[in-house]
Design an enzyme around this catalytic site. Structure first.
Site, PDB file in Angstrom:
ATOM      1  N   SER A 127       0.810  -1.080   0.115  1.00 35.49           N
ATOM      2  CA  SER A 127       0.009  -0.068   0.032  1.00 35.49           C
ATOM      3  C   SER A 127       0.844   1.288  -0.044  1.00 35.49           C
ATOM      4  CB  SER A 127      -0.638   0.026   1.497  1.00 35.49           C
ATOM      5  OG  SER A 127      -1.423   1.487   1.616  1.00 35.49           O
ATOM      6  N   TYR A 141      -2.148  -1.009  10.366  1.00 40.73           N
ATOM      7  CA  TYR A 141      -2.349  -1.226   8.533  1.00 40.73           C
ATOM      8  C   TYR A 141      -0.964  -0.860   7.950  1.00 40.73           C
ATOM      9  CZ  TYR A 141      -4.194  -1.270   4.055  1.00 40.73           C
ATOM     10  OH  TYR A 141      -4.348  -1.456   2.868  1.00 40.73           O
TER      11      TYR A 141
HETATM   12  N1  LIG Z   1      -8.444  -0.972  -1.821  1.00 45.59           N
HETATM   13  C1  LIG Z   1      -7.298   0.023  -1.905  1.00 45.59           C
HETATM   14  O1  LIG Z   1      -7.553   1.547  -2.023  1.00 45.59           O
HETATM   15  C2  LIG Z   1      -6.332  -0.688  -1.380  1.00 45.59           C
HETATM   16  C3  LIG Z   1      -5.177   0.382  -1.281  1.00 45.59           C
HETATM   17  C4  LIG Z   1      -3.992  -0.120  -0.821  1.00 45.59           C
HETATM   18  C5  LIG Z   1      -4.000  -1.528  -0.708  1.00 45.59           C
HETATM   19  N2  LIG Z   1      -4.985  -2.387  -0.651  1.00 45.59           N
HETATM   20  C6  LIG Z   1      -4.490  -3.829  -0.226  1.00 45.59           C
HETATM   21  O2  LIG Z   1      -5.306  -4.691  -1.396  1.00 45.59           O
HETATM   22  C7  LIG Z   1      -5.524  -5.715  -0.667  1.00 45.59           C
HETATM   23  C8  LIG Z   1      -7.260  -5.991  -1.155  1.00 45.59           C
HETATM   24  O3  LIG Z   1      -8.022  -5.104  -0.644  1.00 45.59           O
HETATM   25  P1  LIG Z   1      -9.315  -4.455  -0.994  1.00 45.59           P
HETATM   26  O4  LIG Z   1      -9.239  -3.125  -1.074  1.00 45.59           O
HETATM   27  O5  LIG Z   1      -9.804  -5.518  -2.231  1.00 45.59           O
HETATM   28  O6  LIG Z   1     -10.340  -5.167   0.188  1.00 45.59           O
HETATM   29  P2  LIG Z   1     -11.339  -5.888   0.397  1.00 45.59           P
HETATM   30  O7  LIG Z   1     -12.563  -5.798  -0.834  1.00 45.59           O
HETATM   31  O8  LIG Z   1     -11.931  -5.726   1.724  1.00 45.59           O
HETATM   32  O9  LIG Z   1     -10.966  -7.403   0.080  1.00 45.59           O
HETATM   33  C9  LIG Z   1     -10.146  -8.108   0.959  1.00 45.59           C
HETATM   34  C10 LIG Z   1      -9.731  -9.431   0.246  1.00 45.59           C
HETATM   35  O10 LIG Z   1      -9.192 -10.163   1.480  1.00 45.59           O
HETATM   36  C11 LIG Z   1      -9.921 -11.249   1.954  1.00 45.59           C
HETATM   37  N3  LIG Z   1      -9.343 -11.551   3.417  1.00 45.59           N
HETATM   38  C12 LIG Z   1      -9.529 -10.677   4.408  1.00 45.59           C
HETATM   39  N4  LIG Z   1      -9.143 -11.372   5.489  1.00 45.59           N
HETATM   40  C13 LIG Z   1      -8.878 -12.679   5.043  1.00 45.59           C
HETATM   41  C14 LIG Z   1      -8.306 -13.664   5.775  1.00 45.59           C
HETATM   42  N5  LIG Z   1      -8.102 -13.828   7.255  1.00 45.59           N
HETATM   43  N6  LIG Z   1      -8.073 -14.926   5.189  1.00 45.59           N
HETATM   44  C15 LIG Z   1      -8.198 -14.880   3.757  1.00 45.59           C
HETATM   45  N7  LIG Z   1      -8.782 -14.095   3.040  1.00 45.59           N
HETATM   46  C16 LIG Z   1      -8.977 -12.882   3.769  1.00 45.59           C
HETATM   47  C17 LIG Z   1     -11.417 -10.974   1.786  1.00 45.59           C
HETATM   48  O11 LIG Z   1     -12.105 -12.136   1.802  1.00 45.59           O
HETATM   49  P3  LIG Z   1     -12.698 -12.832   3.119  1.00 45.59           P
HETATM   50  O12 LIG Z   1     -13.506 -11.726   3.763  1.00 45.59           O
HETATM   51  O13 LIG Z   1     -14.012 -13.578   2.437  1.00 45.59           O
HETATM   52  O14 LIG Z   1     -11.853 -13.653   3.497  1.00 45.59           O
HETATM   53  C18 LIG Z   1     -11.436 -10.265   0.604  1.00 45.59           C
HETATM   54  O15 LIG Z   1     -11.412 -11.030  -0.621  1.00 45.59           O
HETATM   55  C19 LIG Z   1      -5.552  -5.710   0.656  1.00 45.59           C
HETATM   56  O16 LIG Z   1      -4.169  -6.168   1.022  1.00 45.59           O
HETATM   57  C20 LIG Z   1      -5.377  -4.093   0.939  1.00 45.59           C
HETATM   58  O17 LIG Z   1      -4.704  -3.760   1.818  1.00 45.59           O
HETATM   59  C21 LIG Z   1      -5.817  -1.928  -1.097  1.00 45.59           C
END
Ligand SMILES: NC(=O)c1ccc[n+]([C@@H]2O[C@H](COP(=O)([O-])OP(=O)(O)OC[C@H]3O[C@@H](n4cnc5c(N)ncnc54)[C@H](OP(=O)(O)O)[C@@H]3O)[C@@H](O)[C@H]2O)c1
Length: 237
Positions: A127, A141
């Site tokens: 991130s 985080y």
């Molecule tokens: N969106 C942004 O702006 C942004 C920016 C920087 C970094 N990121 C990173 O991108 C990644 C994806 O985030 P996102 O924004 O797509 O968020 P999201 O929509 O909340 O997706 C998170 C994913 O992680 C899975 N997950 C969470 N805890 C888990 C666990 N204990 N075991 C297995 N799977 C788990 C969730 O599925 P389940 O809940 O079904 O397990 C979901 O598929 C993350 O690492 C986040 O930190 C996102």
């Protein structure tokens, strides 16, 4: 990202805790790309043993197709944190266990497979918050994402003489379940569709580091080390 990779003809192995979400994603992808093979398995990345079992099971699935696991994307993450000392230690620790310890388990399991194959591409989704400390709900985080950045770089150094690549992706703000839960819409947020396309493009380049989208986050990356704590506080508010 899964949909975008499928559009490029990639077979997929998808895991998360909510199997029903994976099933509906599988249906959505197969409706568009019926020729693609999609394997789904429930997995909680905080269960270290389970991570190894699920990764090995996916490897077998691919081997049955006559293929190897050519890429693993360490993507699972959460941002349930809260300011320190306010009674939310459990949530902060859960964030660390998922984003950092869970990533270690996934990277260990992926690297075992890649070392056996002498081939593979490990991708860590970090991130932009990895580059400085963050206040309030993002403190743990941001620390986990800084940790992930360091882990990926360490493995990359290990693999310098091998045909195994390691990429770290630094997304800015992209619409998702996680970012939709933030009260105030963050700056420079892009749509899920655009974000997924750009992430996949960046991952396919297999570069060591990628900022997504490039503008304005690459610029932020350059100025972030020089930002005062007051500026960082403003940025996070
Ligand atoms: N969106 C942004 O702006 C942004 C920016 C920087 C970094 N990121 C990173 O991108 C990644 C994806 O985030 P996102 O924004 O797509 O968020 P999201 O929509 O909340 O997706 C998170 C994913 O992680 C899975 N997950 C969470 N805890 C888990 C666990 N204990 N075991 C297995 N799977 C788990 C969730 O599925 P389940 O809940 O079904 O397990 C979901 O598929 C993350 O690492 C986040 O930190 C996102």
């Amino acid at each position: 990202m899964a949909l975008e990779f499928a559009k490029q003809g990639c077979n997929l192995a998808l895991s998360a805790r909510r199997i029903e979400k994976l099933q509906s994603l599988q249906d959505e992808i197969l409706a568009i790309r019926p020729e693609v093979q999609i394997f789904i398995r429930t997995l909680d990345v905080t269960d270290h043993e389970e991570v190894f079992a699920v990764f090995r099971a996916f490897q077998k699935d691919f081997n049955h197709l006559g293929q190897e696991v050519d890429r693993v994307i360490v993507n699972a993450g959460m941002g349930k944190g809260a300011p320190f000392g306010k009674g939310y230690a459990k949530q902060n620790i859960q964030t660390a266990q998922t984003n950092f310890c869970g990533a270690i388990s996934q990277m260990e399991a992926a690297m075992e497979i890649f070392r056996e194959q002498n081939n593979g591409h490990l991708v860590a989704i970090s991130s932009m918050s990895a580059f400085r400390g963050y206040p309030w709900a993002m403190t743990v985080y941001a620390a986990t994402k800084a940790g992930l950045k360091s882990l990926a770089e360490g493995v990359r150094i290990d693999m310098l003489t091998k045909p195994i690549k390691v990429s770290t992706i630094f997304p800015g703000y992209i619409e998702s379940e996680m970012t939709m839960a933030i009260e105030k819409r963050p700056p420079f947020m892009i749509s899920l569709e655009k974000g997924s396309k750009l992430l996949v493009k960046a991952i396919n380049r297999e570069k060591a580091n990628a900022y997504v989208p490039f503008w304005p986050w690459y610029f932020y990356r350059i100025i972030m080390p020089f930002m005062s704590l007051r500026m960082l506080r403003k940025l996070a508010s």
